[in-house]
Write a protein that holds these residues in place. Structure first.
Motif, PDB file in Angstrom:
ATOM      1  N   LEU A 191     -12.318 -53.155 -64.325  1.00 55.37           N
ATOM      2  CA  LEU A 191     -11.665 -51.864 -64.132  1.00 55.37           C
ATOM      3  C   LEU A 191     -11.927 -51.315 -62.731  1.00 55.37           C
ATOM      4  CD1 LEU A 191     -12.298 -50.108 -67.581  1.00 55.37           C
ATOM      5  CD2 LEU A 191     -10.289 -51.391 -66.821  1.00 55.37           C
ATOM      6  N   TYR A 192     -13.155 -51.453 -62.254  1.00 57.03           N
ATOM      7  CA  TYR A 192     -13.467 -51.010 -60.897  1.00 57.03           C
ATOM      8  C   TYR A 192     -12.686 -51.818 -59.867  1.00 57.03           C
ATOM      9  CZ  TYR A 192     -17.383 -47.968 -62.203  1.00 57.03           C
ATOM     10  OH  TYR A 192     -18.163 -46.965 -62.709  1.00 57.03           O
ATOM     11  N   PHE A 193     -12.571 -53.108 -60.104  1.00 49.40           N
ATOM     12  CA  PHE A 193     -11.865 -53.978 -59.161  1.00 49.40           C
ATOM     13  C   PHE A 193     -10.407 -53.551 -59.018  1.00 49.40           C
ATOM     14  CE2 PHE A 193      -9.250 -57.710 -58.232  1.00 49.40           C
ATOM     15  CZ  PHE A 193      -9.866 -58.205 -57.096  1.00 49.40           C
ATOM     16  N   VAL A 194      -9.755 -53.250 -60.134  1.00 54.26           N
ATOM     17  CA  VAL A 194      -8.344 -52.887 -60.107  1.00 54.26           C
ATOM     18  C   VAL A 194      -8.131 -51.475 -59.567  1.00 54.26           C
ATOM     19  CG1 VAL A 194      -6.285 -52.506 -61.524  1.00 54.26           C
ATOM     20  CG2 VAL A 194      -7.780 -54.454 -61.996  1.00 54.26           C
ATOM     21  N   SER A 195      -8.986 -50.533 -59.971  1.00 61.17           N
ATOM     22  CA  SER A 195      -8.734 -49.129 -59.639  1.00 61.17           C
ATOM     23  C   SER A 195      -9.345 -48.669 -58.335  1.00 61.17           C
ATOM     24  CB  SER A 195      -9.260 -48.227 -60.757  1.00 61.17           C
ATOM     25  OG  SER A 195     -10.673 -48.290 -60.826  1.00 61.17           O
ATOM     26  N   GLU A 229      -7.682 -58.208 -53.005  1.00 59.87           N
ATOM     27  CA  GLU A 229      -6.231 -58.281 -52.875  1.00 59.87           C
ATOM     28  C   GLU A 229      -5.602 -56.900 -53.019  1.00 59.87           C
ATOM     29  OE1 GLU A 229      -7.633 -62.309 -54.331  1.00 59.87           O
ATOM     30  OE2 GLU A 229      -8.108 -60.209 -54.733  1.00 59.87           O
ATOM     31  N   PHE A 230      -6.127 -56.091 -53.924  1.00 61.09           N
ATOM     32  CA  PHE A 230      -5.597 -54.737 -54.107  1.00 61.09           C
ATOM     33  C   PHE A 230      -5.823 -53.900 -52.857  1.00 61.09           C
ATOM     34  CE2 PHE A 230      -5.858 -55.783 -58.645  1.00 61.09           C
ATOM     35  CZ  PHE A 230      -4.676 -55.214 -59.112  1.00 61.09           C
ATOM     36  N   GLU A 231      -7.018 -53.990 -52.289  1.00 63.18           N
ATOM     37  CA  GLU A 231      -7.355 -53.175 -51.125  1.00 63.18           C
ATOM     38  C   GLU A 231      -6.478 -53.526 -49.924  1.00 63.18           C
ATOM     39  OE1 GLU A 231     -11.200 -52.162 -48.270  1.00 63.18           O
ATOM     40  OE2 GLU A 231     -11.483 -53.326 -50.113  1.00 63.18           O
ATOM     41  N   LYS A 232      -6.207 -54.803 -49.731  1.00 63.22           N
ATOM     42  CA  LYS A 232      -5.379 -55.220 -48.595  1.00 63.22           C
ATOM     43  C   LYS A 232      -3.984 -54.636 -48.686  1.00 63.22           C
ATOM     44  CE  LYS A 232      -7.713 -59.616 -47.598  1.00 63.22           C
ATOM     45  NZ  LYS A 232      -7.585 -61.091 -47.587  1.00 63.22           N
ATOM     46  N   VAL A 233      -3.382 -54.709 -49.868  1.00 64.80           N
ATOM     47  CA  VAL A 233      -2.014 -54.201 -50.034  1.00 64.80           C
ATOM     48  C   VAL A 233      -1.997 -52.679 -49.983  1.00 64.80           C
ATOM     49  CG1 VAL A 233      -0.071 -54.038 -51.632  1.00 64.80           C
ATOM     50  CG2 VAL A 233      -1.224 -56.234 -51.290  1.00 64.80           C
ATOM     51  N   ASP A 234      -2.975 -52.049 -50.612  1.00 60.07           N
ATOM     52  CA  ASP A 234      -3.047 -50.586 -50.570  1.00 60.07           C
ATOM     53  C   ASP A 234      -3.107 -50.088 -49.130  1.00 60.07           C
ATOM     54  OD1 ASP A 234      -3.086 -50.662 -53.298  1.00 60.07           O
ATOM     55  OD2 ASP A 234      -5.126 -49.885 -53.536  1.00 60.07           O
ATOM     56  N   SER A 235      -3.973 -50.696 -48.355  1.00 54.80           N
ATOM     57  CA  SER A 235      -4.154 -50.265 -46.962  1.00 54.80           C
ATOM     58  C   SER A 235      -2.897 -50.495 -46.136  1.00 54.80           C
ATOM     59  CB  SER A 235      -5.337 -51.018 -46.330  1.00 54.80           C
ATOM     60  OG  SER A 235      -6.538 -50.717 -47.003  1.00 54.80           O
ATOM     61  N   ALA A 236      -2.254 -51.652 -46.343  1.00 58.23           N
ATOM     62  CA  ALA A 236      -1.056 -51.982 -45.575  1.00 58.23           C
ATOM     63  C   ALA A 236       0.081 -51.011 -45.866  1.00 58.23           C
ATOM     64  CB  ALA A 236      -0.622 -53.416 -45.879  1.00 58.23           C
ATOM     65  N   THR A 260      -0.491 -63.192 -57.523  1.00 60.11           N
ATOM     66  CA  THR A 260      -1.223 -64.288 -58.163  1.00 60.11           C
ATOM     67  C   THR A 260      -2.511 -63.784 -58.810  1.00 60.11           C
ATOM     68  OG1 THR A 260      -0.349 -65.885 -56.567  1.00 60.11           O
ATOM     69  CG2 THR A 260      -2.319 -66.527 -57.785  1.00 60.11           C
ATOM     70  N   CYS A 261      -3.206 -62.913 -58.093  1.00 54.39           N
ATOM     71  CA  CYS A 261      -4.444 -62.327 -58.609  1.00 54.39           C
ATOM     72  C   CYS A 261      -4.193 -61.590 -59.922  1.00 54.39           C
ATOM     73  CB  CYS A 261      -5.025 -61.377 -57.564  1.00 54.39           C
ATOM     74  SG  CYS A 261      -6.254 -60.212 -58.181  1.00 54.39           S
ATOM     75  N   ILE A 262      -3.163 -60.757 -59.948  1.00 55.53           N
ATOM     76  CA  ILE A 262      -2.846 -59.977 -61.145  1.00 55.53           C
ATOM     77  C   ILE A 262      -2.486 -60.891 -62.310  1.00 55.53           C
ATOM     78  CG2 ILE A 262      -1.184 -58.350 -62.147  1.00 55.53           C
ATOM     79  CD1 ILE A 262      -1.027 -57.008 -59.391  1.00 55.53           C
ATOM     80  N   GLN A 263      -1.701 -61.915 -62.039  1.00 56.46           N
ATOM     81  CA  GLN A 263      -1.305 -62.843 -63.096  1.00 56.46           C
ATOM     82  C   GLN A 263      -2.520 -63.550 -63.693  1.00 56.46           C
ATOM     83  OE1 GLN A 263       1.578 -65.295 -61.070  1.00 56.46           O
ATOM     84  NE2 GLN A 263       3.297 -64.006 -61.670  1.00 56.46           N
TER      85      GLN A 263
END
Length: 289
Positions: A191-195, A229-236, A260-263
């Protein structure tokens, strides 16, 4: 299996006062999975989380096999107090709810990624991509709210799975509680990783997780933490909206990696949820007979 169960010299576990000292082979298998999870590094990346989820699947499959043994069923039926029964059943239901929330959030996140990818492919106008980015970030806020609620639920059930001196008198009960404690810790990491991927580097949060998992030393310096992966996309996408840059070439690969990570995480959570259901059904069958 029947031959093993009928042998009075073979017990479920040495820690139970109700049985002789020789442990059942399934107990050794269970403890092997449990110890492997406890001794592994804390889950701070998508690959380590996927590995943890796979390990939990093995652990709960082993638990399910134990719950099918007549010796296990008899021990739980005879030794569990009503409070213990209520805690086990309530805890199993809450874990299913947590899995359901995690799955929903992952599905929502994947849908948002698809929307951004679609906007990039159209390339009709910069506005289209900006709108896609805004929708993605709005979806992320909703996901974080849902996960925050689920995290509170996890904290509420953590104490239920603390192995007490009373529980140690019953081998199978102690084992089930240890399995649930490791499960709670791993789901919290997920949960921490995703949120809040950046928040994983904070000492305060990882210290709570490490109390249950007893991991090896975790690097808390943000420079040592792997950017998720979440942090990279969020920041971009935040950068895109603030018009610091308008190029999509730099993060298309990041979007694909996040997809891919989410899947992978979605598959892991779904498989784990099915294990939870089978374990809950077994417990209900034991306590309702």
């Amino acid at each position: 299996m029947a031959a093993i169960e009928s042998n009075p010299k073979i017990s479920l576990h040495a820690r139970s006062n109700s049985f002789p000292n020789a442990p059942h082979p399934l107990v050794s298998q269970f403890e092997e999975h449990l110890n492997r999870l406890k001794s592994s590094e804390s889950a701070s990346s998508s690959s380590s989380l996927s590995h943890k989820l796979s390990g939990l699947q093995d652990l709960h499959e082993s638990s399910e096999k134990l719950l099918q043994l007549s010796t296990t069923r008899q021990a739980l039926a005879q030794d569990c107090t009503q409070k213990c029964v209520d805690e086990l059943l309530d805890g199993s239901l809450r874990l299913l709810d947590i899995c359901s929330t995690a799955k929903d959030c992952l599905v929502q996140s994947k849908k948002s990624v698809y929307e951004v990818q679609s906007a990039i492919r159209r390339r009709g106008a910069e506005v289209a991509l900006t709108v896609g980015a805004a929708n993605y970030l709005a979806s992320r806020k909703n996901v974080k709210k849902e996960i925050q609620k689920a995290s509170g639920n996890l904290k509420g059930i953590r104490n239920q799975f603390t192995v007490s001196s009373e529980a140690k008198e019953n081998g199978i009960l102690s084992m089930l509680k240890e399995a649930k404690a490791v499960t709670v810790s791993t789901l919290e990491s997920l949960l921490y990783f995703v949120s809040d991927p950046k928040g994983q580097s904070k000492q305060s949060r990882w210290s709570e997780i490490s109390k249950l998992m007893k991991p090896k030393r975790v690097a808390c310096d943000s420079q040592e933490m792997v950017t998720s992966e979440f942090e990279k996309v969020d920041s971009a996408l935040k950068s895109l909206i603030s018009q610091k840059h308008a190029s999509t070439d730099n993060f298309q690969g990041d979007l694909e990696n996040l997809e891919t990570c989410i899947q992978d995480l979605e598959i892991g959570v779904e498989c784990l949820s099915r294990k939870f259901i089978r374990n809950r059904v077994s417990l209900l069958n034991i306590f309702n007979n």
